[in-house]
Motif scaffolding. Structure first.
Motif, PDB file in Angstrom:
ATOM      1  N   LYS A  27       0.946  -1.052  -0.211  1.00 37.69           N
ATOM      2  CA  LYS A  27      -0.125  -0.212   0.030  1.00 37.69           C
ATOM      3  C   LYS A  27       0.754   1.279   0.058  1.00 37.69           C
ATOM      4  O   LYS A  27       0.633   2.159  -0.808  1.00 37.69           O
ATOM      5  CB  LYS A  27      -0.914  -0.093   1.161  1.00 37.69           C
ATOM      6  N   ASP A  28       1.845   1.235   1.003  1.00 37.37           N
ATOM      7  CA  ASP A  28       3.001   2.311   0.914  1.00 37.37           C
ATOM      8  C   ASP A  28       3.557   2.587  -0.256  1.00 37.37           C
ATOM      9  O   ASP A  28       3.661   3.711  -0.654  1.00 37.37           O
ATOM     10  CB  ASP A  28       3.991   2.355   2.014  1.00 37.37           C
ATOM     11  N   LYS A  29       3.787   1.506  -0.970  1.00 39.56           N
ATOM     12  CA  LYS A  29       4.743   1.610  -2.157  1.00 39.56           C
ATOM     13  C   LYS A  29       3.914   2.050  -3.352  1.00 39.56           C
ATOM     14  O   LYS A  29       4.457   3.103  -3.904  1.00 39.56           O
ATOM     15  CB  LYS A  29       5.138   0.268  -2.668  1.00 39.56           C
ATOM     16  N   PHE A  30       2.569   1.817  -3.432  1.00 33.32           N
ATOM     17  CA  PHE A  30       1.761   2.582  -4.579  1.00 33.32           C
ATOM     18  C   PHE A  30       1.178   3.895  -4.135  1.00 33.32           C
ATOM     19  O   PHE A  30       1.217   4.309  -5.081  1.00 33.32           O
ATOM     20  CB  PHE A  30       0.558   1.434  -4.867  1.00 33.32           C
ATOM     21  N   LYS A  31       0.962   4.146  -2.812  1.00 37.50           N
ATOM     22  CA  LYS A  31       0.582   5.587  -2.611  1.00 37.50           C
ATOM     23  C   LYS A  31       1.824   6.496  -2.793  1.00 37.50           C
ATOM     24  O   LYS A  31       1.548   7.747  -3.122  1.00 37.50           O
ATOM     25  CB  LYS A  31       0.247   5.681  -1.027  1.00 37.50           C
ATOM     26  N   SER A  32       3.075   5.838  -2.477  1.00 32.78           N
ATOM     27  CA  SER A  32       4.006   6.908  -2.869  1.00 32.78           C
ATOM     28  C   SER A  32       4.390   7.286  -4.262  1.00 32.78           C
ATOM     29  O   SER A  32       4.992   8.334  -4.616  1.00 32.78           O
ATOM     30  CB  SER A  32       5.541   6.117  -2.385  1.00 32.78           C
TER      31      SER A  32
END
Length: 439
Positions: A27-32
């Motif tokens: 999730k963090d990867k794609f939001k970044s």
């Protein structure tokens, strides 16, 4: 084999992968990156969207949707009769919420209210001791939320949204009724027959697991559609539906008593979403007619007879004891003609090599098993008793149901069930002599 599976489970209680941490990192990867494809790189987003679209499109073409959400209510002077039910929904910390929202939209239903603490997926399931809507206390939070928001009905999926629990609050007393899986299955099956099955251009079939209530079978016999029972588990129920479909039948409803339901013939597997939408439509029609789900269930009992059950288990830590019990019932192939004062109508033994007194060759139509035998005894007084050992837990399970004739009051049927159950369990299982432990 079953014991080996249980041992393997106990040896691997610690997850191999911390999926909660993995999901959060994705999730963090794609939001970044400034976007969110809904799958966080764990699968193909476009394929997922395509399958979802096909699923909802198939539901809209299935005939399940009867348009109850578009029919106005007649608001009577007392404020209750004719007042549409408000629905509260719980995803039980699972994945169901966004799918249920879209499902209600597909059915043309008003939005439900969501239990906020259980809306989003959370593998820790913080608000429940065990995330199974069947478990005692699992619906407590939903009931509190529903009561605070004047909701009449709770629809709760399990975390993967393939099962459905239903509860209803009495508008007069404020008391809650949690329906059993058999009651939900009976209401859904009858509804689908009345609104879809009667107009089918193919002969209609419905299926349930053998340990489920026999009430749907009674409805099938009275109304004229085919009913089949299968071994426990949707792999057997769904497979039977596929076979019946190939034979020219239209399997419109499948269920197991453990709140697993398949409404329509979109996919022959349990689906808590279509079950929720179908139950919501049933509730709208019922309330519009001035009844409640509880009253509707009683109307079905009045028409087809009361069905009362006594399901339970004993702890048994020695597999040889369960084998001994089954062998005693089997009696070397000379099966009993009565148990105490109760005459036996038929016996089906699904232990190897198998026996069924109702077939011409005395061979069961259901699969037999050396490792997981099941015994089913029908009595002439309307009682059915079934016994099997759990494949994954040290339990010997029993399922006993009494069918009353239409017009016979429930308390009479319950009294007869209790008396019959006590005799059957003592005579066939001999709990004290066999060291069986009550839970």
């Amino acid at each position: 084999l079953d014991q080996g599976i249980a041992d393997c489970i106990n040896q691997n209680l610690e997850p191999w992968v911390d999926y909660k941490e993995l999901l959060q990192s994705q999730k963090d990867k794609f939001k970044s990156k400034g976007g969110d494809n809904g799958c966080f790189g764990l699968s193909n987003s476009e394929d997922t969207k395509s399958m979802a679209h096909s699923y909802y499109e198939a539901i809209q073409m299935s005939g399940l949707i009867t348009g109850q959400g578009q029919i106005p209510f007649n608001n009577k002077s007392d404020g209750n009769i004719g007042k549409p039910p408000k629905i509260a929904y719980s995803a039980m910390h699972g994945v169901g919420h966004p799918w249920a929202v879209r499902l209600f939209e597909s059915f043309g239903l008003d939005p439900f209210l969501t239990v906020p603490e259980q809306k989003d997926a959370d593998p820790d399931f913080p608000s429940v001791l065990f995330p199974n809507p069947e478990e005692k206390g699992a619906l407590d939070l939903s009931m509190n939320f529903a009561s605070s928001n004047d909701c009449d009905i709770i629809l709760a999926n399990d975390p993967d949204a393939d099962r459905l629990a239903v509860a209803e609050k009495c508008r007069e007393s404020g008391e809650w009724t949690t329906f059993t899986g058999d009651q939900i299955g009976t209401m859904l099956g009858h509804w689908i027959w009345e609104n879809l099955g009667k107009n089918s251009d193919k002969p209609v079939a419905m299926c349930a697991s053998t340990v489920s209530s026999k009430m749907l079978r009674a409805i099938a016999e009275a109304e004229g559609f085919l009913f089949n029972e299968t071994l426990t588990g949707f792999k057997y129920i769904g497979s039977r539906a596929v076979t019946l479909s190939k034979k020219g039948y239209r399997p419109l409803f499948l269920y197991e008593e453990a709140i697993g339901f398949c409404c329509g013939d979109v996919v022959f597997d349990k689906d808590g979403l279509t079950a929720a939408g179908t139950m919501a439509e049933l509730a709208l029609r019922t309330y519009r007619n001035g009844d409640t789900l509880s009253k509707h269930m009683q109307n079905l009992y009045d028409k087809y007879g009361e069905f009362c059950s006594n399901n339970g288990y004993y702890f048994c830590h020695d597999s040889k004891v369960t084998q001994k019990i089954m062998e005693n019932i089997r009696n070397g192939g000379d099966y009993m003609k009565s148990v105490g004062p109760y005459s036996v109508k038929s016996i089906r033994d699904l232990g190897f090599p198998g026996f069924d007194s109702t077939t011409e060759d005395n061979k069961p139509t259901l699969p037999v098993s050396k490792s997981s035998p099941m015994m089913t005894i029908h009595f002439t007084n309307g009682c059915v008793a079934q016994f099997r050992a759990s494949g994954t837990e040290p339990k010997f399970k029993y399922y006993i149901e009494m069918q009353g004739k239409p017009g016979v009051k429930r308390d009479v049927v319950e009294r007869d069930l209790k008396k019959c159950s006590n005799t059957i369990l003592e005579a066939l299982l001999q709990p004290k002599e066999n060291g069986l432990i009550e839970p």
